[in-house]
Design a protein around this motif. Structure first.
Motif, mmCIF file in Angstrom:
data_model
loop_
_atom_site.group_PDB
_atom_site.id
_atom_site.type_symbol
_atom_site.label_atom_id
_atom_site.label_comp_id
_atom_site.label_asym_id
_atom_site.label_seq_id
_atom_site.Cartn_x
_atom_site.Cartn_y
_atom_site.Cartn_z
ATOM 1 N N GLU A 361 0.834 -1.218 0.000
ATOM 2 C CA GLU A 361 0.000 0.000 0.000
ATOM 3 C C GLU A 361 0.863 1.261 0.000
ATOM 4 O OE1 GLU A 361 -4.011 -1.960 1.934
ATOM 5 O OE2 GLU A 361 -2.830 -0.600 3.177
ATOM 6 N N ALA A 362 2.057 1.147 0.594
ATOM 7 C CA ALA A 362 2.972 2.300 0.605
ATOM 8 C C ALA A 362 3.320 2.721 -0.821
ATOM 9 C CB ALA A 362 4.244 1.943 1.369
ATOM 10 N N PHE A 363 3.319 1.748 -1.732
ATOM 11 C CA PHE A 363 3.707 2.019 -3.122
ATOM 12 C C PHE A 363 2.595 2.696 -3.923
ATOM 13 C CE2 PHE A 363 3.973 -0.059 -7.503
ATOM 14 C CZ PHE A 363 4.851 0.870 -8.019
ATOM 15 N N ASN A 364 1.342 2.412 -3.537
ATOM 16 C CA ASN A 364 0.223 2.857 -4.384
ATOM 17 C C ASN A 364 0.282 4.332 -4.774
ATOM 18 O OD1 ASN A 364 -0.835 0.345 -4.648
ATOM 19 N ND2 ASN A 364 -2.264 0.527 -2.934
ATOM 20 N N PRO A 365 0.509 5.267 -3.826
ATOM 21 C CA PRO A 365 0.498 6.680 -4.233
ATOM 22 C C PRO A 365 1.563 7.005 -5.283
ATOM 23 C CG PRO A 365 0.474 6.460 -1.830
ATOM 24 C CD PRO A 365 0.723 5.100 -2.382
ATOM 25 N N ALA A 366 2.705 6.293 -5.222
ATOM 26 C CA ALA A 366 3.801 6.601 -6.160
ATOM 27 C C ALA A 366 3.383 6.360 -7.602
ATOM 28 C CB ALA A 366 5.030 5.765 -5.821
ATOM 29 N N LYS A 367 2.460 5.414 -7.800
ATOM 30 C CA LYS A 367 1.990 5.144 -9.168
ATOM 31 C C LYS A 367 1.316 6.373 -9.749
ATOM 32 C CE LYS A 367 0.622 0.509 -7.825
ATOM 33 N NZ LYS A 367 -0.580 -0.255 -7.475
ATOM 34 N N TYR A 368 0.777 7.188 -8.838
ATOM 35 C CA TYR A 368 0.026 8.374 -9.275
ATOM 36 C C TYR A 368 0.777 9.656 -8.893
ATOM 37 C CZ TYR A 368 -3.048 4.527 -9.840
ATOM 38 O OH TYR A 368 -3.529 3.293 -10.215
ATOM 39 N N ARG A 369 2.104 9.516 -8.801
ATOM 40 C CA ARG A 369 3.013 10.653 -8.595
ATOM 41 C C ARG A 369 2.750 11.384 -7.281
ATOM 42 N NH1 ARG A 369 2.249 14.229 -13.375
ATOM 43 N NH2 ARG A 369 4.060 15.305 -12.530
ATOM 44 N N GLN A 370 2.352 10.618 -6.254
ATOM 45 C CA GLN A 370 2.161 11.194 -4.916
ATOM 46 C C GLN A 370 3.156 10.537 -3.957
ATOM 47 O OE1 GLN A 370 -0.261 13.475 -4.463
ATOM 48 N NE2 GLN A 370 -1.137 13.226 -6.499
ATOM 49 N N TRP A 371 3.503 11.229 -2.856
ATOM 50 C CA TRP A 371 4.325 10.575 -1.840
ATOM 51 C C TRP A 371 3.443 9.760 -0.909
ATOM 52 C CZ3 TRP A 371 2.997 12.509 2.968
ATOM 53 C CH2 TRP A 371 2.612 13.851 3.066
ATOM 54 N N SER A 372 4.084 8.801 -0.258
ATOM 55 C CA SER A 372 3.340 7.880 0.592
ATOM 56 C C SER A 372 3.133 8.462 1.988
ATOM 57 C CB SER A 372 4.119 6.570 0.688
ATOM 58 O OG SER A 372 3.478 5.718 1.571
ATOM 59 N N GLU A 373 1.901 8.397 2.472
ATOM 60 C CA GLU A 373 1.582 8.794 3.857
ATOM 61 C C GLU A 373 2.154 7.777 4.840
ATOM 62 O OE1 GLU A 373 -0.240 11.044 5.635
ATOM 63 O OE2 GLU A 373 -0.984 12.322 4.019
ATOM 64 N N HIS A 374 2.291 6.537 4.380
ATOM 65 C CA HIS A 374 2.778 5.456 5.247
ATOM 66 C C HIS A 374 3.960 4.782 4.553
ATOM 67 C CE1 HIS A 374 -0.678 5.942 7.860
ATOM 68 N NE2 HIS A 374 -1.399 6.064 6.762
ATOM 69 N N PRO A 375 5.089 5.481 4.506
ATOM 70 C CA PRO A 375 6.225 4.967 3.738
ATOM 71 C C PRO A 375 6.948 3.819 4.441
ATOM 72 C CG PRO A 375 6.796 7.034 4.794
ATOM 73 C CD PRO A 375 5.352 6.790 5.118
ATOM 74 N N VAL A 376 7.749 3.071 3.662
ATOM 75 C CA VAL A 376 8.653 2.084 4.257
ATOM 76 C C VAL A 376 10.015 2.753 4.432
ATOM 77 C CG1 VAL A 376 7.484 0.059 3.301
ATOM 78 C CG2 VAL A 376 9.296 1.129 1.979
ATOM 79 N N LEU A 377 10.704 2.369 5.505
ATOM 80 C CA LEU A 377 12.004 2.980 5.811
ATOM 81 C C LEU A 377 13.035 1.910 6.149
ATOM 82 C CD1 LEU A 377 10.124 5.575 6.375
ATOM 83 C CD2 LEU A 377 11.822 6.193 8.082
ATOM 84 N N GLU A 378 14.251 2.110 5.659
ATOM 85 C CA GLU A 378 15.417 1.345 6.109
ATOM 86 C C GLU A 378 16.306 2.324 6.863
ATOM 87 O OE1 GLU A 378 18.623 -1.506 3.968
ATOM 88 O OE2 GLU A 378 18.916 0.632 3.620
ATOM 89 N N ILE A 379 16.449 2.097 8.180
ATOM 90 C CA ILE A 379 17.104 3.087 9.043
ATOM 91 C C ILE A 379 18.421 2.515 9.586
ATOM 92 C CG2 ILE A 379 16.855 4.389 11.215
ATOM 93 C CD1 ILE A 379 13.740 3.934 10.841
ATOM 94 N N THR A 380 19.453 3.349 9.547
ATOM 95 C CA THR A 380 20.677 2.978 10.265
ATOM 96 C C THR A 380 21.057 4.137 11.189
ATOM 97 O OG1 THR A 380 22.164 3.927 8.611
ATOM 98 C CG2 THR A 380 21.562 1.614 8.324
ATOM 99 N N VAL A 381 21.714 3.797 12.269
ATOM 100 C CA VAL A 381 22.278 4.824 13.163
ATOM 101 C C VAL A 381 23.771 4.499 13.223
ATOM 102 C CG1 VAL A 381 22.093 5.968 15.404
ATOM 103 C CG2 VAL A 381 20.077 4.826 14.421
ATOM 104 N N PRO A 382 24.518 4.924 12.187
ATOM 105 C CA PRO A 382 25.912 4.464 12.063
ATOM 106 C C PRO A 382 26.786 4.857 13.244
ATOM 107 C CG PRO A 382 25.431 6.246 10.512
ATOM 108 C CD PRO A 382 24.128 5.822 11.096
ATOM 109 N N THR A 383 26.406 5.952 13.916
ATOM 110 C CA THR A 383 27.225 6.425 15.040
ATOM 111 C C THR A 383 27.182 5.466 16.229
ATOM 112 O OG1 THR A 383 25.304 7.864 15.323
ATOM 113 C CG2 THR A 383 27.336 8.901 14.574
ATOM 114 N N MET A 384 26.303 4.488 16.200
ATOM 115 C CA MET A 384 26.325 3.455 17.244
ATOM 116 C C MET A 384 27.620 2.634 17.138
ATOM 117 S SD MET A 384 23.556 3.381 19.097
ATOM 118 C CE MET A 384 21.838 3.845 19.119
ATOM 119 N N HIS A 385 28.234 2.651 15.930
ATOM 120 C CA HIS A 385 29.445 1.841 15.710
ATOM 121 C C HIS A 385 30.636 2.682 15.283
ATOM 122 C CE1 HIS A 385 26.700 -1.565 15.740
ATOM 123 N NE2 HIS A 385 25.959 -0.908 14.876
ATOM 124 N N ASP A 386 30.365 3.937 14.947
ATOM 125 C CA ASP A 386 31.394 4.735 14.283
ATOM 126 C C ASP A 386 31.366 6.154 14.838
ATOM 127 O OD1 ASP A 386 33.051 6.067 12.580
ATOM 128 O OD2 ASP A 386 32.137 5.330 10.729
#
Ligand SMILES: Cc1cc2nc3c(=O)[nH]c(=O)nc-3n(C[C@H](O)[C@H](O)[C@H](O)COP(=O)(O)OP(=O)(O)OC[C@H]3O[C@@H](n4cnc5c(N)ncnc54)[C@H](O)[C@@H]3O)c2cc1C
Length: 519
Positions: A361-386
């Motif tokens: 469902e996150a993808f659906n708006p993109a088909k119609y050139r809209q941003w997603s209200e409920h996007p998927v995220l891949e998050i890193t906090v690199p400073t936890m290691h660096d």
């Protein structure tokens, strides 16, 4: 013996630098011309707020070819990892997160049957992915065979598939064009497992979890299995340290790297690439030209359709390359506390994709050139290691965010602020209090990435990675073996086989073709 005229490589992203290093090691005189004032392309570390640095576009390595790391001695040139093979933490809006690696469920509320199913699923998927991964270092087979030796590369692919055994081959062929939604649904009950697998399938693509082909992109993501790679890693100092090491290796091999040197045109004389013209008018005559700019930019922008056959130019024109991945960077005064995540897992890769339905469902708006209200995220906090990326005690959050289409209706000037506000509200839901910790925020939309990193469409792979744009069809028939219809002009970037992500194989393969090492 060195040549009088150099081989010119356009672009000092990781693939251009890999190509330059191999060409220079083989004795070619190499000049790399890069438009930006620094090396790295979309693999750079940048300061986005005073004293806070981040991997500005790509932020994890999961497919970096170990042969390239070894052959170019990248560790001797400064490449080191702050953390290898991160685990995946699938965030759960309703409670405890699920922690996974590429073999097993490590922790979290997953029932026993799903734990066993996940382990079995990953063994099979890594086995299938390894078949794809074994193609990465090969130049794709020819479609037309003139000599019997032309059949050998195709036979090698066939042999890899046969080695799966009859039952597994049948299963591979059954699922490879399917939607990840259906395959995950067959395998598990747990919505959160299905959501995590779905995110890995669609990240960087213009696909949703219910889109056909998303199993193929999932296998591409896991294809480092061919080389025993086990998960995403964090280079120390950000991904810029990969390209800094590559630049050092290229220079050591003798390549000259010219920064702030945008190429305006590839010069074509009598159907042959004769050199490049830089903005400002300087001409560099060349023995050959390799371009790591995307195929659209290279062939329609720098070469020009007038030098191409109409059908070939049309194919490039119709390449699908509309980016949907944005990047969010936060400078934080304290480590973020994600709900349901034990302290020992806080530095792993965190996903917001709580179900396959959510990821679709996150993808659906993109088909119609809209941003997603409920996007998927891949998050890193690199400073936890660096600790090199932020002042002591403070942190950097780096998130790939989908879906944010390049061609947003109404333009990103109007969409940027509401989308950024929505992302912060979503993060607040998963990490209560994070809003109060934000010192600075930066959102890079695909339009920003297209402009700042010179990638048409701002696309992760320079051109959608899909079965109709893969292997001997990538980017298009007629240019799928790195050589183009223009003699002496080669493609060497993510738009070529095996596609995007920090792999380096496109650069290495293209150099071998340009050197005549591939028949
Ligand atoms: C939001 C986002 C997140 C991503 N995250 C990851 C990740 O975590 N891990 C991962 O592995 N991959 C990730 N990727 C994909 C990865 O960044 C790219 O696939 C990869 O960097 C492409 O490398 P390249 O060397 O082929 O091309 P590029 O890095 O794009 O380099 C091409 C170079 O050519 C130069 N150039 C272009 N035109 C000209 C010209 N006319 N003259 C001179 N120079 C020119 C550009 O300035 C650039 O330096 C991500 C991509 C996006 C968009």
């Amino acid at each position: 013996m060195t040549e009088a005229r150099p081989t010119v490589v356009i672009g000092a992203g990781h693939n251009g630098l890999v190509a330059a290093a191999y060409l220079a090691r083989a004795g070619r005189r190499v000049v790399v011309v890069e438009a930006a004032g620094h090396v790295g392309g979309a693999a750079v570390t940048r300061e986005f707020a005073p004293h806070f640095r981040v991997s500005a576009v790509a932020h994890l390595t999961h497919l970096l070819d170990p042969v390239i790391v070894r052959e170019l001695a990248l560790e001797r040139h400064g490449l080191a990892f702050a953390r290898e093979s991160l685990r995946t933490v699938a965030l759960n809006p309703d409670g405890e997160a699920v922690v996974l690696d590429q073999r097993a469920v490590v922790a979290g509320p997953v029932a026993e049957p799903d734990r066993a199913a996940y382990a079995e699923f990953m063994v099979r998927m890594r086995r299938f992915a390894a078949v794809l991964g074994r193609q990465h270092r090969r130049v794709p087979p020819r479609l037309a065979w003139e000599r019997w030796t032309d059949a050998l590369p195709a036979a090698a692919v066939g042999l890899d598939l046969r080695r799966l055994g009859r039952e597994e081959l049948r299963e591979f062929l059954r699922i490879v064009t399917m939607a990840i939604y259906d395959v995950a649904d067959e395998a598990f009950e747990s919505p959160i497992l299905k959501g995590a697998v779905s995110l890995d399938a669609v990240l960087g693509t213009r696909l949703g979890a219910r889109s056909g082909n998303s199993v193929f992109t999932y296998l591409h993501r896991l294809s480092g299995a061919a080389w025993g790679l086990g998960g995403p890693s964090l280079p120390r100092g950000g991904v810029g340290s990969v390209t800094d090491a590559l630049a050092a290796a290229s220079r050591l091999a003798g390549a000259e790297i010219r920064l702030a040197s945008p190429v305006e045109a590839v010069l074509v004389r009598s159907g042959r690439a004769a050199g490049v013209r830089l903005a400002g008018g300087e001409v560099i005559e060349a023995a050959a030209v390799l371009s790591s700019a995307d195929p659209h930019t290279t062939l329609l922008g720098l070469v020009g359709a007038r030098h191409l056959e109409a059908e070939f130019a049309q194919r490039i024109h119709h390449l699908r390359a509309t980016g949907t991945a944005a990047k969010l960077h936060l400078a934080l005064r304290a480590p973020p506390a994600f709900r349901g995540v034990a302290a020992e897992h806080a530095g792993e890769r965190l996903l917001i994709s709580p179900s396959a339905t959510y990821a679709d469902e996150a993808f659906n708006p993109a088909k119609y050139r809209q941003w997603s209200e409920h996007p998927v995220l891949e998050i890193t906090v690199p400073t936890m290691h660096d600790a090199t990326l932020a002042p002591p005690g403070q942190h950097v959050l780096s998130a790939v965010v989908q879906y944010a289409p390049y061609d947003i209706a109404g333009g990103w000037d109007a969409a940027r602020a509401p989308f950024e506000a929505r992302l912060l509200a979503l993060l607040e839901q998963y990490a209560p209090g994070i809003g109060g910790q934000v010192i600075a925020a930066q959102l890079l939309t695909p339009a920003d990435i297209a402009r700042d990193y010179r990638i048409a469409g701002g696309h992760w792979h320079h051109a959608e990675l899909a079965i109709d744009q893969a292997l001997m069809l990538r980017p298009v028939p007629g240019a799928a073996r790195y050589a183009t219809p223009i003699d002496g002009l080669y493609l060497c970037g993510a738009g070529s086989h095996p596609g995007g992500g920090l792999i380096g194989a496109a650069g290495r393969n293209a150099a071998r073709v340009a050197l005549g090492e591939e028949p």
